[in-house]
Design a protein around this motif. Sequence first.
Motif, PDB file in Angstrom:
ATOM      1  N   ASP A 121       0.818  -1.218   0.000  1.00 57.44           N
ATOM      2  CA  ASP A 121       0.000   0.000   0.000  1.00 57.44           C
ATOM      3  C   ASP A 121       0.852   1.268   0.000  1.00 57.44           C
ATOM      4  O   ASP A 121       0.351   2.371   0.177  1.00 57.44           O
ATOM      5  CB  ASP A 121      -0.979   0.009   1.174  1.00 57.44           C
ATOM      6  N   LYS A 122       2.207   1.082  -0.172  1.00 58.36           N
ATOM      7  CA  LYS A 122       3.176   2.182  -0.316  1.00 58.36           C
ATOM      8  C   LYS A 122       3.448   2.920   0.994  1.00 58.36           C
ATOM      9  O   LYS A 122       3.978   4.034   0.984  1.00 58.36           O
ATOM     10  CB  LYS A 122       2.743   3.172  -1.404  1.00 58.36           C
ATOM     11  N   SER A 123       3.072   2.323   2.124  1.00 57.70           N
ATOM     12  CA  SER A 123       3.318   2.962   3.416  1.00 57.70           C
ATOM     13  C   SER A 123       4.173   2.065   4.305  1.00 57.70           C
ATOM     14  O   SER A 123       4.267   0.851   4.106  1.00 57.70           O
ATOM     15  CB  SER A 123       1.994   3.273   4.126  1.00 57.70           C
ATOM     16  N   ALA A 124       4.797   2.709   5.289  1.00 59.99           N
ATOM     17  CA  ALA A 124       5.508   1.989   6.350  1.00 59.99           C
ATOM     18  C   ALA A 124       4.833   2.348   7.657  1.00 59.99           C
ATOM     19  O   ALA A 124       4.418   3.504   7.860  1.00 59.99           O
ATOM     20  CB  ALA A 124       6.983   2.389   6.367  1.00 59.99           C
ATOM     21  N   LYS A 125       4.721   1.400   8.564  1.00 56.33           N
ATOM     22  CA  LYS A 125       4.067   1.650   9.853  1.00 56.33           C
ATOM     23  C   LYS A 125       4.979   1.218  10.995  1.00 56.33           C
ATOM     24  O   LYS A 125       5.678   0.202  10.898  1.00 56.33           O
ATOM     25  CB  LYS A 125       2.731   0.895   9.947  1.00 56.33           C
ATOM     26  N   VAL A 126       4.966   2.015  12.057  1.00 59.47           N
ATOM     27  CA  VAL A 126       5.692   1.672  13.280  1.00 59.47           C
ATOM     28  C   VAL A 126       4.665   1.270  14.334  1.00 59.47           C
ATOM     29  O   VAL A 126       3.698   2.010  14.598  1.00 59.47           O
ATOM     30  CB  VAL A 126       6.533   2.870  13.776  1.00 59.47           C
TER      31      VAL A 126
END
Length: 512
Positions: A156-161
């Motif tokens: 989805d083209k995102s990075a999550k922490v």
Amino acid sequence: MAGRIDDLQWSADGMRIVASGDGKGKSLVRAFMWDSGSNVGEFDGHSRRVLSCAFKPTRPFRIVTCGEDFLVNFYEGPPFKFKLSSREHSNFVNCVRYSPDGSKFITVSSDKKGVIYDGKTCEKLGELSSEDVHKGSIYAVSWSPDGKEVLTVSADKSAKVWEISDSGNGTLKTTLTCPGSSGGVDDMLVGCLWQNDHIVTVSLGGTISIFSASDLDKSPFQFSGHMKNISSLSVLRGSSDYILSGSYDGLICKWMMGRGFCGKLQRKQNSQIKCFAAHEEEIITSGFDNTISRISYQDGQCTNEESIGVGNQPNDLSLAPLSPGLLLVAFESGVVFLRGEKVVSTINLGFTVTALAVTPDGTEAIVGGQDGKLRLYAVNGDSLTEEAVLEKHRGAISVIRYSPDLSMFASADLNREAVVWDRASREMKLKNMLYHSARINCLAWSPNSSMVATGSLDTCVIVYEVDKPASTRMTIKGAHLGGVYGLGFADDTHVVSSGEDACIRVWSLTPQ
């Protein structure tokens, strides 16, 4: 292993390696001693490609694997033996990673889930919150150094922490987005790493973004490069020296000497690049569509691009910067003259043309043929007058270059030979340059005209000093896997090369 390797991990003591990938039978996963290569376990339980593996960093050692069969397999050892399988995922399990203290491990999957397990027993502890889940497949995961947070990246083209509780459940802390995204497939994030204070993500298109873990609101530092064969490069000199490189897929990148990647040039149309030339404020390319692109280049950006049909497939091109707008383009049976954006003449030479070069003032041209002959022409207006024919090569001419001081020129052929010629006498100045084992693709002169370098399909770059015998050459072995396709001199002691491996390398020369 019988197929590709998708992942590998070292044991914490640096003695063992586990690798996973594609293969046959039990060869989907292997664990072995790094020094002897001897196996340290049997890895049953997978039926399809194993996408990831992880080594527990603390004793008792464990190995976890996951793959396209939706399974997470757990092995105890050494020697490692199958213990159990987990079936918590409903799609490909793309990545598994142990926490730094070995107490937990996490798996992420194309089912958009992340599952946390006990590191010693493989008992499920919890999941990443389903409320803030990724909207696409999760491709990679990495733990923070303190083991309290994880980083995930997704299609989805995102990075999550995520913050991981002691009980093993994950709650979203923040979502990271990479600036400059076009929204295309190339922006999907497929790899990540949390190293000290640096959070690193890698996109499918090859863009690496580095965030600061202590200041996640700060814009990331980004750099990129080529993903395909770099077919040519040009070293441009001015207030600061820089390199322009063009790859087969149409991408042009700018590189600063001593710094590295400096940006991609945004073109009006990303047509494939076969031939490439650049000079100060102009870039010229040709592809496979019988056209030449003349691109205006100012302040590090492409400002205008014009496509000119030449009616034939270009084999080579040469720019005469001191003769306004003059460009010579070689095609199979002759040469096309361009002045500015206009084709002014097409000359059929009666032989198969493979390479050409024109002097900067546009008064002389050398045309190389399939027959290995070099034909020298005087340029009269928009026509050519033959003045001499030089015979030495035993294969089709692949490249011709004038020396910067214009006192010499060098030629090379597909039969792995290069020759340096004296321009005034038209005699050979340096011969027996026969040290490549395959065809020569590119050639470059040093700024002081004392050295000439050749690059070949044999992966080597060879540098010759013009005033010394060819046997005193300097050889750079294995410069580029798959072959060397671009060459230039940054200065009199540094050579720049590019090749099939999509890399650009700068080499420091120490004359013998």
